[in-house]
Design a protein around this motif. Structure first.
Motif, mmCIF file in Angstrom:
data_model
loop_
_atom_site.group_PDB
_atom_site.id
_atom_site.type_symbol
_atom_site.label_atom_id
_atom_site.label_comp_id
_atom_site.label_asym_id
_atom_site.label_seq_id
_atom_site.Cartn_x
_atom_site.Cartn_y
_atom_site.Cartn_z
ATOM 1 N N VAL A 130 0.847 -1.203 0.000
ATOM 2 C CA VAL A 130 0.000 0.000 0.000
ATOM 3 C C VAL A 130 0.878 1.247 0.000
ATOM 4 C CG1 VAL A 130 -1.642 1.351 1.360
ATOM 5 C CG2 VAL A 130 -1.984 -1.108 1.081
ATOM 6 N N ALA A 131 1.923 1.266 0.816
ATOM 7 C CA ALA A 131 2.814 2.424 0.874
ATOM 8 C C ALA A 131 3.518 2.653 -0.459
ATOM 9 C CB ALA A 131 3.843 2.240 1.990
ATOM 10 N N ALA A 132 3.814 1.578 -1.157
ATOM 11 C CA ALA A 132 4.508 1.700 -2.446
ATOM 12 C C ALA A 132 3.555 2.005 -3.596
ATOM 13 C CB ALA A 132 5.266 0.410 -2.734
ATOM 14 N N GLY A 133 2.249 2.069 -3.295
ATOM 15 C CA GLY A 133 1.278 2.351 -4.344
ATOM 16 C C GLY A 133 0.892 1.151 -5.178
ATOM 17 N N GLN A 134 1.313 -0.044 -4.776
ATOM 18 C CA GLN A 134 0.987 -1.253 -5.528
ATOM 19 C C GLN A 134 -0.412 -1.779 -5.210
ATOM 20 O OE1 GLN A 134 4.136 -4.046 -4.703
ATOM 21 N NE2 GLN A 134 5.762 -2.597 -5.261
ATOM 22 N N ASP A 135 -0.928 -1.481 -4.022
ATOM 23 C CA ASP A 135 -2.280 -1.874 -3.622
ATOM 24 C C ASP A 135 -3.020 -0.652 -3.099
ATOM 25 O OD1 ASP A 135 -2.295 -4.675 -4.126
ATOM 26 O OD2 ASP A 135 -1.054 -4.976 -2.336
ATOM 27 N N LYS A 136 -4.340 -0.661 -3.261
ATOM 28 C CA LYS A 136 -5.153 0.425 -2.736
ATOM 29 C C LYS A 136 -5.454 0.186 -1.264
ATOM 30 C CE LYS A 136 -7.388 1.650 -7.094
ATOM 31 N NZ LYS A 136 -8.686 1.808 -7.820
ATOM 32 N N PRO A 137 -5.560 1.252 -0.478
ATOM 33 C CA PRO A 137 -5.854 1.066 0.948
ATOM 34 C C PRO A 137 -7.280 0.587 1.187
ATOM 35 C CG PRO A 137 -5.818 3.406 0.387
ATOM 36 C CD PRO A 137 -5.329 2.661 -0.834
ATOM 37 N N PHE A 138 -7.463 -0.078 2.294
ATOM 38 C CA PHE A 138 -8.779 -0.560 2.734
ATOM 39 C C PHE A 138 -9.739 0.624 2.821
ATOM 40 C CE2 PHE A 138 -11.763 -1.588 6.201
ATOM 41 C CZ PHE A 138 -12.195 -2.852 5.829
ATOM 42 N N ALA A 139 -10.944 0.473 2.285
ATOM 43 C CA ALA A 139 -11.855 1.617 2.175
ATOM 44 C C ALA A 139 -13.207 1.403 2.849
ATOM 45 C CB ALA A 139 -12.074 1.949 0.701
ATOM 46 N N ASP A 140 -13.421 0.259 3.531
ATOM 47 C CA ASP A 140 -14.718 -0.029 4.139
ATOM 48 C C ASP A 140 -14.763 0.545 5.557
ATOM 49 O OD1 ASP A 140 -17.198 -1.009 4.732
ATOM 50 O OD2 ASP A 140 -16.566 -3.100 4.966
ATOM 51 N N ALA A 141 -14.921 1.855 5.649
ATOM 52 C CA ALA A 141 -14.900 2.516 6.953
ATOM 53 C C ALA A 141 -16.179 2.217 7.728
ATOM 54 C CB ALA A 141 -14.750 4.020 6.767
ATOM 55 N N PRO A 142 -16.072 1.943 9.033
ATOM 56 C CA PRO A 142 -17.279 1.726 9.841
ATOM 57 C C PRO A 142 -17.922 3.059 10.224
ATOM 58 C CG PRO A 142 -15.354 1.619 11.237
ATOM 59 C CD PRO A 142 -14.844 1.817 9.828
ATOM 60 N N ARG A 143 -19.105 2.967 10.806
ATOM 61 C CA ARG A 143 -19.768 4.184 11.295
ATOM 62 C C ARG A 143 -19.241 4.508 12.694
ATOM 63 N NH1 ARG A 143 -24.573 5.843 14.079
ATOM 64 N NH2 ARG A 143 -25.110 3.683 14.594
ATOM 65 N N HIS A 144 -18.773 5.734 12.847
ATOM 66 C CA HIS A 144 -18.258 6.176 14.139
ATOM 67 C C HIS A 144 -19.372 6.791 14.970
ATOM 68 C CE1 HIS A 144 -13.839 5.673 13.510
ATOM 69 N NE2 HIS A 144 -14.264 5.584 12.268
ATOM 70 N N LEU A 145 -19.350 6.509 16.268
ATOM 71 C CA LEU A 145 -20.370 6.983 17.200
ATOM 72 C C LEU A 145 -19.842 8.198 17.964
ATOM 73 C CD1 LEU A 145 -21.478 3.503 18.586
ATOM 74 C CD2 LEU A 145 -22.506 4.821 16.719
ATOM 75 N N PRO A 146 -20.725 8.937 18.626
ATOM 76 C CA PRO A 146 -20.259 10.091 19.419
ATOM 77 C C PRO A 146 -19.177 9.682 20.410
ATOM 78 C CG PRO A 146 -22.647 10.124 19.227
ATOM 79 C CD PRO A 146 -22.197 8.811 18.645
ATOM 80 N N LYS A 147 -18.180 10.512 20.543
ATOM 81 C CA LYS A 147 -17.014 10.181 21.366
ATOM 82 C C LYS A 147 -17.401 10.075 22.841
ATOM 83 C CE LYS A 147 -13.679 12.305 18.203
ATOM 84 N NZ LYS A 147 -12.969 11.089 17.813
ATOM 85 N N LEU A 148 -16.789 9.120 23.521
ATOM 86 C CA LEU A 148 -17.036 8.899 24.941
ATOM 87 C C LEU A 148 -15.710 8.643 25.635
ATOM 88 C CD1 LEU A 148 -19.032 8.625 27.254
ATOM 89 C CD2 LEU A 148 -19.260 6.193 26.693
ATOM 90 N N PHE A 149 -15.143 9.702 26.188
ATOM 91 C CA PHE A 149 -13.842 9.589 26.850
ATOM 92 C C PHE A 149 -13.693 10.731 27.844
ATOM 93 C CE2 PHE A 149 -13.184 12.546 23.429
ATOM 94 C CZ PHE A 149 -12.217 13.439 23.881
ATOM 95 N N LEU A 150 -12.751 10.575 28.739
ATOM 96 C CA LEU A 150 -12.438 11.614 29.715
ATOM 97 C C LEU A 150 -11.551 12.680 29.083
ATOM 98 C CD1 LEU A 150 -11.713 9.381 32.807
ATOM 99 C CD2 LEU A 150 -13.512 11.074 32.657
#
Length: 688
Positions: free
Chosen positions: A668-688
């Motif tokens: 992927v870094a060398a441009g020989q393969d495309k990066p993974f593109a199936d992004a999940p749905r992100h939920l509202p952040k929950l952290f301190l």
């Protein structure tokens, strides 16, 4: 009533009475859909409230000066439910004036005393110490003048999917800091089981018995010798298909055909897939809340799992349940070396090629596994002028820098060391104020203020000239000493910004030079900034070999990486990122929040492969190897951010995703393969 319950109730009643000294803040108006409930509460004198959304809360208005000459705002509280909630108090000067924010979280089902120390409205500290179930209290926004503060909002800042329900006493103004709670109310009983897992939550992979725990860990030890990197990896985890240089014996950087790489000691292209906190580290801070534990490790057998106090928190007590679980399974003698064998084998199974920051890097060095190491400037002689920014023109600053750099002697000749991080997210960089501004307000006299006067005298020939330029009455003596009073005018900011650049440049160039003198062989990986540095700060950062930043977004923003590269002309490395979920027994997800473990795996692939495809990025390091404790670490963080849990059980969904991405990252870094593109749905952040 048994004796334990009687003592607990007596302690709570006495503590609540202590908190009631002073006066109520006053009547409040509802913000959002804050609900009120009648009925008994576990905390004496409290009332139930509920919030459906962030922003719900209470708004108070009062006369300016009401908080002047007071020391504390306090209330006793208890968070119901099983998920983290983050509260925020905002102090404001007038309708459109400056605003200070104070944020904190809470352990569920454990009472605590919220204390806002009004002495800290000068922003001299970013974070106060955790106190029992009162988690990670931090200051943000502006400094405020208590003589002008006339409003306060108490609101929900972040929450999980469920409504937030909590009880609290009236918010009170106190002339002194009230005592800490020593015996909290635990309406649901203990919070951690004997393995360090949450008692409040259930999930399919929860460890049920000591036999199950022991069998898993012993099986991991037996399997460790069979784990290795793929054939396509070099002995250092580099890419054998692309040799960039002749062997140098050290890690280096190289730009070729518009693409930045790290280069391993044998000359092969190297992209750093790292993981932070590779150490026996699932500490639960238990001082003040030991009654929340089902089991406390006994001494001396479990001495390695208990720590009383440290350099920054002298009264603290922590229990490392991961260490206790390892001792259970592997025995008291030699367990840590066996843990290291299990862990480095697990990293190879997952195809990680870098032991990241905050790790027990000595084990990596012994095994010739590529690693980085952290550093932290203490400035014991020169002192600090604002938060953790040192007095860089103090006569002893260079001596402090030399002492700081001396730590690198032990690894200066180790080819497995990639490089060192100078520091991590300095708290002065979290401030809305420039370092020079913070210094004027907080350091009444210091060498760097004297240098500021010399800097200004080079531009202005008289008090009258600087007063005219700053559009306020000012004399050089006022700049030289005495804590600044009042608001600095906007006209002063260009000069203070320019001098802040001088401060930062002297800071980073001095410590970088000192490190290079001790260790000329390894990479200076920078200081783990948050985001894009301000333009005024860039000159001081040109002494690095790699610019490091911590980036907790859904992916590494290409525009950010490219802007940094254009400013400092060096590659970029991400020192921290992660995603978590609420389906495995932790009350908070972490900074990135996803629905479940399967989505954590997708998020991992999407982030890492997108970063690998960026020509100016040379690596990303996940934070952390293990989940944090459900009871909270030293400051209270309690996130599902590990590749393994407290019982050393691997999250298989995340692991499979990491293996897939790590085996593709070079192509992927060398441009020989495309990066993974199936992004999940992100939920509202929950952290301190």
């Amino acid at each position: 009533m048994d004796r334990r319950k009687f003592l607990t109730i007596s302690a709570i009643t006495a503590a609540t009475a202590a908190a009631a000294d002073g006066s109520k803040l006053g009547v409040w108006k509802t913000l959002g859909k804050l609900g009120e409930e009648d009925g008994a509460t576990p905390v004496d004198g409290a009332k139930w409230y509920s919030a459906e959304a962030a922003g719900d809360g209470m708004a108070f208005e009062f006369k300016p000066g009401t908080l002047l000459r007071q020391r504390c705002l306090a209330a006793d509280m208890l968070l119901d439910g099983r998920e983290l909630a983050v509260f925020q108090i905002t102090l404001g000067e007038g309708a459109k004036g400056r605003e200070l924010t104070f944020r904190f979280g809470a352990l569920n089902q454990c009472s605590f005393r919220m204390r806002l120390d009004l002495a800290l409205v000068d922003q001299s500290q970013w974070m106060s110490d955790r106190d029992g179930a009162f988690l990670k209290p931090t200051f943000g926004g502006d400094r405020v003048d208590l003589a002008k503060v006339d409003r306060l909002a108490f609101t929900i800042l972040r929450k999980g999917p469920q409504p937030v329900r909590w009880c609290m006493t009236d918010l009170r103004i106190l002339p002194n800091l009230p005592p800490k709670l020593t015996e909290p109310v635990l309406p649901k009983g203990v919070l951690l089981d004997e393995f360090g897992q949450s008692v409040l939550l259930e999930w399919p992979a929860k460890t049920r018995t000591a036999e199950e725990l022991k069998a898993r860990i012993k099986g991991q030890l037996d399997a460790a010798p069979g784990q290795s990197w793929p054939e396509g990896f070099s002995k250092w985890g580099g890419w054998k298909a692309r040799k960039l240089t002749e062997p140098t014996g050290w890690f280096r950087t190289k730009q070729q055909d518009g693409r930045w790489w790290l280069v391993d000691p044998d000359g092969y292209a190297f992209w750093s897939a790292g993981i932070d906190c590779v150490r026996v580290d699932v500490d639960a801070r238990v001082d003040g809340i030991q009654a929340a534990l089902k089991w406390l490790p006994e001494l001396p057998e479990y001495a390695d799992a208990v720590r009383n106090g440290d350099r920054q928190r002298s009264g603290s007590k922590t229990v490392n349940y991961l260490a206790a679980n390892m001792i259970r399974a592997l025995g008291r003698e030699g367990w840590r070396d066996k843990w290291a064998r299990i862990t480095l084998a697990e990293l190879k199974r997952l195809r990680f090629n870098t032991v990241g920051n905050w790790s027990e890097w000595e084990f990596a060095a012994k095994a010739a596994f590529p690693y980085v190491r952290p550093m932290s400037f203490r400035g014991t002689r020169c002192g600090m002028v604002y938060r953790d920014f040192p007095d860089v023109f103090h006569a002893a600053f260079e001596q402090d820098a030399a002492e700081y750099a001396a730590e690198l002697k032990s690894t200066a000749n180790d080819p497995a060391l990639i490089g060192y991080f100078l520091m991590n997210e300095p708290t002065w960089a979290f401030s809305s104020e420039l370092p020079a501004v913070g210094m004027l307000y907080n350091a009444s006299i210091c060498a760097t203020r004297q240098e500021l006067v010399r800097f200004l005298r080079g531009k202005y020939d008289s008090d009258a000239a600087i007063s005219k330029a700053w559009n306020t009455a000012v004399v050089f003596d006022k700049v030289a000493q005495g804590k600044w009073q009042g608001v600095l005018p906007p006209e002063a900011m260009p000069d203070l910004r320019a001098f802040s650049a001088v401060m930062v440049e002297r800071y980073f160039q001095t410590i970088s030079k000192a490190c290079r003198q001790v260790d000329p062989n390894h990479l200076n990986l920078g200081m783990r900034w948050q985001g894009v540095p301000e333009d005024w700060a860039v000159p001081g950062m040109k002494s690095f070999d790699v610019f490091s930043m911590n980036c907790y977004q859904e992916k590494v923003p290409a525009e950010t990486v490219n802007k940094i590269h254009s400013l400092v002309k060096m590659p970029v490395m991400v020192g921290e990122w992660h995603f978590g979920a609420l389906d495995v027994g932790l009350p908070a997800s972490g900074i990135g929040h996803l629905k479940n473990q399967e989505d954590r795996g997708k998020a991992y692939r999407y982030y890492l492969e997108d970063a690998a495809a960026q020509p100016n990025c040379v690596g990303v390091h996940w934070f952390t190897l293990y989940d944090e404790s459900a009871l909270g670490r030293f400051d209270g963080e309690n996130y599902n951010i590990g590749f393994l849990d407290v019982c050393n059980r691997a999250y298989e969904e995340l692991g499979r995703a990491a293996i897939s991405s790590h085996e593709r990252m070079y192509t992927v870094a060398a441009g020989q393969d495309k990066p993974f593109a199936d992004a999940p749905r992100h939920l509202p952040k929950l952290f301190l």
